[in-house]
Scaffold this motif. Sequence first.
Motif, mmCIF file in Angstrom:
data_model
loop_
_atom_site.group_PDB
_atom_site.id
_atom_site.type_symbol
_atom_site.label_atom_id
_atom_site.label_comp_id
_atom_site.label_asym_id
_atom_site.label_seq_id
_atom_site.Cartn_x
_atom_site.Cartn_y
_atom_site.Cartn_z
ATOM 1 N N TRP A 79 0.724 -1.208 -0.027
ATOM 2 C CA TRP A 79 -0.016 0.062 0.036
ATOM 3 C C TRP A 79 0.837 1.295 -0.038
ATOM 4 N N VAL A 80 0.172 2.548 -0.023
ATOM 5 C CA VAL A 80 0.996 3.690 -0.305
ATOM 6 C C VAL A 80 1.349 4.012 1.219
ATOM 7 N N VAL A 81 2.268 3.414 1.960
ATOM 8 C CA VAL A 81 2.686 3.552 3.061
ATOM 9 C C VAL A 81 4.222 3.793 3.414
ATOM 10 N N GLY A 139 -4.048 11.626 9.675
ATOM 11 C CA GLY A 139 -3.587 11.302 8.454
ATOM 12 C C GLY A 139 -4.222 12.065 7.331
ATOM 13 N N ALA A 140 -4.536 11.629 6.033
ATOM 14 C CA ALA A 140 -5.017 12.119 4.987
ATOM 15 C C ALA A 140 -6.344 12.174 4.903
ATOM 16 N N THR A 141 -6.902 11.211 5.768
ATOM 17 C CA THR A 141 -8.489 11.096 5.998
ATOM 18 C C THR A 141 -8.809 12.288 6.619
ATOM 19 N N MET A 142 -8.425 12.484 7.870
ATOM 20 C CA MET A 142 -8.686 13.260 8.654
ATOM 21 C C MET A 142 -8.311 14.887 8.021
ATOM 22 N N ALA A 182 -11.337 9.285 -7.240
ATOM 23 C CA ALA A 182 -10.810 10.043 -5.909
ATOM 24 C C ALA A 182 -10.874 8.570 -4.911
ATOM 25 N N HIS A 183 -10.192 8.861 -3.939
ATOM 26 C CA HIS A 183 -9.736 8.108 -2.845
ATOM 27 C C HIS A 183 -10.993 7.771 -1.977
ATOM 28 N N THR A 184 -11.376 6.587 -1.601
ATOM 29 C CA THR A 184 -12.612 6.238 -0.729
ATOM 30 C C THR A 184 -12.794 7.161 0.328
ATOM 31 N N ALA A 233 -3.996 14.630 -6.188
ATOM 32 C CA ALA A 233 -2.739 14.863 -6.570
ATOM 33 C C ALA A 233 -2.219 13.262 -6.146
ATOM 34 N N GLY A 234 -2.363 12.354 -7.336
ATOM 35 C CA GLY A 234 -1.673 10.981 -6.981
ATOM 36 C C GLY A 234 -2.728 9.995 -6.777
ATOM 37 N N GLN A 235 -3.277 9.471 -7.839
ATOM 38 C CA GLN A 235 -4.308 8.360 -7.513
ATOM 39 C C GLN A 235 -3.749 7.021 -7.179
ATOM 40 N N ILE A 236 -4.599 6.513 -6.156
ATOM 41 C CA ILE A 236 -3.969 5.459 -5.374
ATOM 42 C C ILE A 236 -3.390 4.282 -6.030
ATOM 43 N N ASN A 237 -3.781 4.009 -7.088
ATOM 44 C CA ASN A 237 -3.388 3.022 -8.125
ATOM 45 C C ASN A 237 -2.208 3.386 -9.156
HETATM 46 C C1 PLP Z 1 -5.082 9.674 -2.400
HETATM 47 C C2 PLP Z 1 -5.298 9.288 -0.938
HETATM 48 N N1 PLP Z 1 -6.198 9.883 0.035
HETATM 49 C C3 PLP Z 1 -6.467 9.568 1.148
HETATM 50 C C4 PLP Z 1 -5.820 8.502 1.663
HETATM 51 C C5 PLP Z 1 -5.984 8.083 2.910
HETATM 52 O O1 PLP Z 1 -4.879 8.411 3.954
HETATM 53 P P1 PLP Z 1 -4.634 7.853 5.473
HETATM 54 O O2 PLP Z 1 -4.678 6.545 5.235
HETATM 55 O O3 PLP Z 1 -3.514 8.517 5.656
HETATM 56 O O4 PLP Z 1 -5.977 8.446 6.311
HETATM 57 C C6 PLP Z 1 -4.821 7.910 0.908
HETATM 58 C C7 PLP Z 1 -4.166 6.576 1.564
HETATM 59 O O5 PLP Z 1 -3.744 5.890 0.740
HETATM 60 C C8 PLP Z 1 -4.536 8.202 -0.297
HETATM 61 O O6 PLP Z 1 -3.713 7.503 -1.052
#
Ligand code: PLP
Length: 472
Positions: A79-81, A139-142, A182-184, A233-237
């Motif tokens: 994953w992107v970690v 994290g990015a969610t919050m 977009a990211h879920t 900016a940066g699609q997860i896949n």
């Molecule tokens: C584009 C994007 N947005 C949001 C998130 C969510 O990030 P987090 O898991 O740090 O809350 C991710 C996680 O991979 C992401 O790649």
Amino acid sequence: MSHRQTKELDVLKHAAEAAERFREAVATQPPAASYAACRQAWDSPTPETGTPAAQTIDALRALAEPGLQPTTGPRFFGWVVGASHPVGVAADWLTSAWGQNCANHQGSPSAAAAEDVAARWLLDILRLPASASVGFVTGATMANFTCLAAARTHVLQKAGWDVEAQGLCGAPEIHVLIGDEAHTTVFAALRLLGFGRDRIKRVPSGRDGAMLAEPLRAALAACEGPAIVIAQAGQINTGAFDPVQEMLADIRARGAWLHVDGAFGLWARACPETAALAAGLEAADSWATDGHKWLQTPYDSGYAIVAHPDAHRRALTAAASYLPHAAGDERDPSQYVPELSRRARGFATWAMLRHLGRAGIADMVARHCRLARRMAARLEEEAGITVLNRVSLNQVIVSFGAGRDDATADRLTRHAVARVQSAGDCYVGGACWKGREVMRLSVISWPTGEDDIDRAAESIVEAWRYVARLDP
Ligand SMILES: Cc1ncc(COP(=O)(O)O)c(C=O)c1O
């Protein structure tokens, strides 16, 4: 110090030694035990009596270590970690040891000062407006949640509505427009903010998952009233970037708020070799990104960055007479995040920025992107493997069984992912991309080098040959 305290403190050294041993072996650790096996091993009755300090930590290690993923190792691509850099971990240990409540200046003057300075450094390195406000979140969610709360406040205020006082019932409708890849977690953040799933306008994306500018223009023209556009900016896949420069004039003409989810992709701005991918993003109204991805801080570390500090504060501040206020225009840490009490995240961010510096971050991002291209090139040399994306950032998606029908190729791809995971030489993920099964690789761990890429590519090719032999 009392004898009792000294004895208890020994446990810190004990844990540090264990951490060092764990890190030394992480590159070659066996695949993690299954959840079922872990759950069974952890199962035990509620402790009725206590356990001595070192023994407690030993018991924790014995139970935890078999089920830990090698996310801090050099061949974790699942994953992107990020890989929790030792400097960030050390700063984070001190953060825990110091036990500060960083809600305000009196709770911890040092934590508040470290955040303020780390925020300034972040804005500088990411080349965002120096006047923007920064909230240190989990994290990015919050970060997305926090930025979108500020957006909601701002666009409704412009429409003459005070959402802090009146809530959303009876408020002017806010149009939310977002790319369909977009990211879920952005959808989750929107849901928490009262933007129901069915009312969000999903704008079509192209083959790489980037939102298309033309349908966005049409969607903006079709809505009236307050609007928020969410770009990625940066699609997860695929790592693709929405074409913000192309979209900007329409967004501005419409008076909409532009938010950018750049959980990892925003860091492209910190590297001259990749900066063009993220050009124009500085014109946005807010940005979400992570420290625990490309900056390699330990969890939890994300940043909510807002170009309108008043809206940011207004949306997030929780005030009470017993809580000291910052003086004048000093920055109060809790005014930019959803929580009051939280860990002092600024220390680990400060430490990683200080350790890597602007040049170190640029080098690391460039190296990871180069390594992702190397991985793609190695895999493409093998018949039957197809790299599906243009590898412009750090993401690679791959399918197996080229030339076979879709169902067979999907099955082969799933089996190849499982085979690589069980072989344990590297860790890759699986996903469904545009209706098809893919293997996904994210190159984002600070220790990864060319030898790791070559070894991982070899392991993936071997897994594919094995799977292809079984399912000819
Ligand atoms: C584009 C994007 N947005 C949001 C998130 C969510 O990030 P987090 O898991 O740090 O809350 C991710 C996680 O991979 C992401 O790649």
